[in-house]
Design an enzyme around this catalytic site. Structure first.
Site, mmCIF file in Angstrom:
data_model
loop_
_atom_site.group_PDB
_atom_site.id
_atom_site.type_symbol
_atom_site.label_atom_id
_atom_site.label_comp_id
_atom_site.label_asym_id
_atom_site.label_seq_id
_atom_site.Cartn_x
_atom_site.Cartn_y
_atom_site.Cartn_z
ATOM 1 N N ASP A 46 0.898 -1.204 0.089
ATOM 2 C CA ASP A 46 0.131 -0.074 -0.183
ATOM 3 C C ASP A 46 0.821 1.197 -0.110
ATOM 4 O O ASP A 46 1.902 1.314 0.931
ATOM 5 C CB ASP A 46 -0.774 0.072 1.329
ATOM 6 C CG ASP A 46 -2.035 1.100 1.158
ATOM 7 O OD1 ASP A 46 -2.679 0.921 0.636
ATOM 8 O OD2 ASP A 46 -2.207 1.860 2.548
ATOM 9 N N GLU A 92 1.830 -0.955 -4.821
ATOM 10 C CA GLU A 92 0.708 0.169 -5.252
ATOM 11 C C GLU A 92 1.368 1.991 -5.392
ATOM 12 O O GLU A 92 1.887 2.245 -4.516
ATOM 13 C CB GLU A 92 -0.909 0.295 -4.561
ATOM 14 C CG GLU A 92 -1.468 0.988 -4.735
ATOM 15 C CD GLU A 92 -2.594 2.085 -3.962
ATOM 16 O OE1 GLU A 92 -2.937 2.946 -4.002
ATOM 17 O OE2 GLU A 92 -1.085 2.186 -2.438
#
Ligand code: BGC
Length: 566
Positions: free
Chosen positions: A222, A284
């Protein structure tokens, strides 16, 4: 269609024996909304396990699970209070083990989400940092600073939160006085960690091992571009949301894509390489341009990075050709596979995005008072876009529900919204709830079969009845069956490890390419195209116009066909 032998290759096929992840189709499960095993209205791990066979039937290679760790759920689990514990709303660690076991027995790999940029403010480290006070080693694990102004009443710099408002929150010191400020690039309940600190690095290496030892196939990282902040935390002078929505000429933010972040990924790569089974790390990272993004997937770093430049590309043939070429060139230069993605839990679903005119600027989250999309056009273009995507060499990511043609919930009442973006932006941006609505499995069951009862943590629109899995399964031409057939063909024709050549001789508003012996023609224009008489159609995203010996491809339809000359 022309023979491809003399045309320049944009991308060469992988040699035989390439690892699975170079061409994998990976399906994102958002556990809150996939399947609810216990009927409390929130999806859970037993629910996911019970529905894994659906993913086998669909034909994907792997699953990426969004966070299911202990969390106060201030950002739907992207605010982690304990990285080694499952949140009771999702189940237990035994449920996670059972899921991994069942996936393995079905031949599905499972990637889990790792959230290293920030913890929850309810994480033991942050609670200890608040208590320990200024100058303590506990505070040094996060980004605490004294404020500016006479009494430290002003934030330490001008950085803004991705969700809206400032990126700094003033803490209350143990003696009850207003004290230092801490950085939160996202919600105030998501304090940023200090990645210059060796203890932070050691802790995440240990978390990686914890889940690798349990058998996960890898991690989706993330906010992978955000961990390291520029030394001295210099002022930025601009705002930087996560979704820049195209090319961006603002200077690089001092909190995104700093060079030192690559040291972290080099060390993680050595850890993951100690494990068997070709495990993977996926970034990401909202980073542009493609060359800068490709630095995350150099040989000794991560394996893949999401291709958000592709996700934000409009339904425009020139823009599509250009992003495909630049993506392939940038990752080829570092020997990594390109990835393709059209939807995820942070963006308006592509069946809805494509229902607006090309070039329309969409709000972050759509509400009942906003201009509504053309749902029929949106789904038609979404199916065509998916069929184009699944023909491209590299790895593709699918977001749960897109195989049902699910649109965004664009008329959700504001008072049920849960995304912190909505309050933090002062009710300017409705946020991401519209793409997170629980899935419809059965048209005639309560909560459309999401759970055993009627509860659903976000309301499901009435129109979802027609999207339910049971009304699409085995129905020729349904979105579900188009996805399933495309995934079968993609595998049979080895398109994921294939090559790419642009085919000449088609109008500019057509995307025409060859991947090995398969020609792919996406009609992005407004006139019907005629396929050569000897073309053998393999699959189409919509109905073709067939009269004796002539096949017409209507606007907003993609077709895969056999090249006669090959
Ligand atoms: C996740 C979001 C989340 C944010 C903060 C993102 O990139 O995909 O859902 O809100 O990171 O963790």
């Amino acid at each position: 269609m022309t023979s491809t032998t003399s045309l320049p290759l944009v991308h060469q096929a992988d040699p035989p024996g390439a690892p699975w992840w170079r061409s994998a189709v990976i399906y994102q499960v958002y556990p809150r909304s996939f399947a609810d095993g216990d009927g409390d209205g929130v999806g859970d791990l037993p629910g996911v396990t019970s529905r894994l066979e659906h993913l086998v039937e669909l034909g994907v290679d792997a699953v990426w699970l969004s966070p299911f760790y202990l969390s106060p759920q201030a950002d739907a689990g992207y605010d982690v209070a304990d990285y080694r514990t499952v949140d009771p709303v999702f189940g237990t660690l035994d449920d996670a083990d059972a899921l991994l076991h069942q996936a393995r027995s079905l031949g599905l790999r499972v990637i889990v989400d790792l959230v290293p940029n920030h913890t929850s403010d309810e994480h033991a480290w942050f609670q200890a940092a608040l208590v320990a006070g200024p100058g303590s080693p506990e505070r040094d694990l996060y980004v605490f600073r004294d404020g500016l102004g006479q009494d430290g009443e002003l934030p330490p710099n001008d950085w803004k939160s991705v969700f809206g408002g400032g990126a700094w929150q003033r803490a209350t010191e143990p003696d009850g006085t207003p004290g230092q400020w801490f950085l939160h690039l996202f919600d105030v309940k998501q304090p940023d960690l200090n990645w210059h600190h060796p203890r932070v690095r050691a802790e995440f290496e240990s978390i990686l091992r914890f889940w690798l030892d349990r058998g996960v196939a890898g991690f989706r990282i993330d906010v992978a571009h955000g961990l390291v902040k520029a030394p001295g935390l210099p002022a930025y002078g601009a705002e930087h949301e996560m979704l820049p929505g195209g090319h961006d000429d603002r200077p690089r933010a001092p909190y995104w894509d700093q060079d030192e972040v690559h040291d972290v990924y080099r060390s993680w790569r050595t850890i993951i390489d100690e494990y068997d089974g070709d495990r993977v790390l996926v970034a990401e990272a909202w980073v542009e341009p493609a060359e800068r993004l490709a630095r995350y997937v150099r040989k000794d770093e991560l394996h893949q990075s999401f291709n958000f430049a592709y996700l934000v590309t409009p339904w425009d043939a020139g823009a599509l050709r250009s992003v495909v070429t630049s993506s392939l060139q940038a990752t080829d230069a570092v020997g990594a596979p390109t990835t393709w993605v059209l939807s995820n839990h942070d963006v308006v679903r592509h069946a809805t995005r494509f229902g607006y005119p090309v070039g329309a600027v969409l709000p972050t989250g759509i509400g009942a008072a906003d201009t509504q999309p053309d749902a029929v056009l949106g789904l038609r273009r979404a199916r065509a876009a998916t069929l184009l995507m699944l023909a491209l060499p590299g790895s593709a990511y699918l977001y749960q529900g897109e195989e049902l043609g699910l649109p965004e919930h664009t008329t959700m009442p504001d008072d049920v919204r849960q995304d912190p973006t909505w309050p933090r932006s002062g009710h300017q941006h409705r946020g991401r709830d519209g793409c997170r609505v629980p899935l419809p499995w059965q048209a005639d069951a309560p909560s459309y079969g999401f759970g055993p009862g009627p509860l659903s943590w976000l309301p499901q629109p009435d129109s979802w009845r027609e999207h339910a899995l049971d009304v699409q399964r085995d129905v020729p031409g349904s979105t579900y069956e188009v996805y399933r057939a495309a995934l079968t063909l993609r595998r049979a024709q080895s398109l994921g490890t294939g090559s790419l050549t642009w085919l000449p001789g088609w109008p500019d508003d057509v995307v025409a390419l060859a991947n090995g012996p398969v020609a792919v023609v996406a009609n992005v224009g407004s006139s019907v195209l005629t396929l050569p008489a000897d073309a053998v159609v393999l699959i189409a995203s919509g109905e073709l116009l067939e009269t004796v010996g002539v096949v017409g491809v209507p606007p907003d339809v993609t077709v895969w066909a056999r090249l006669p000359q090959a």
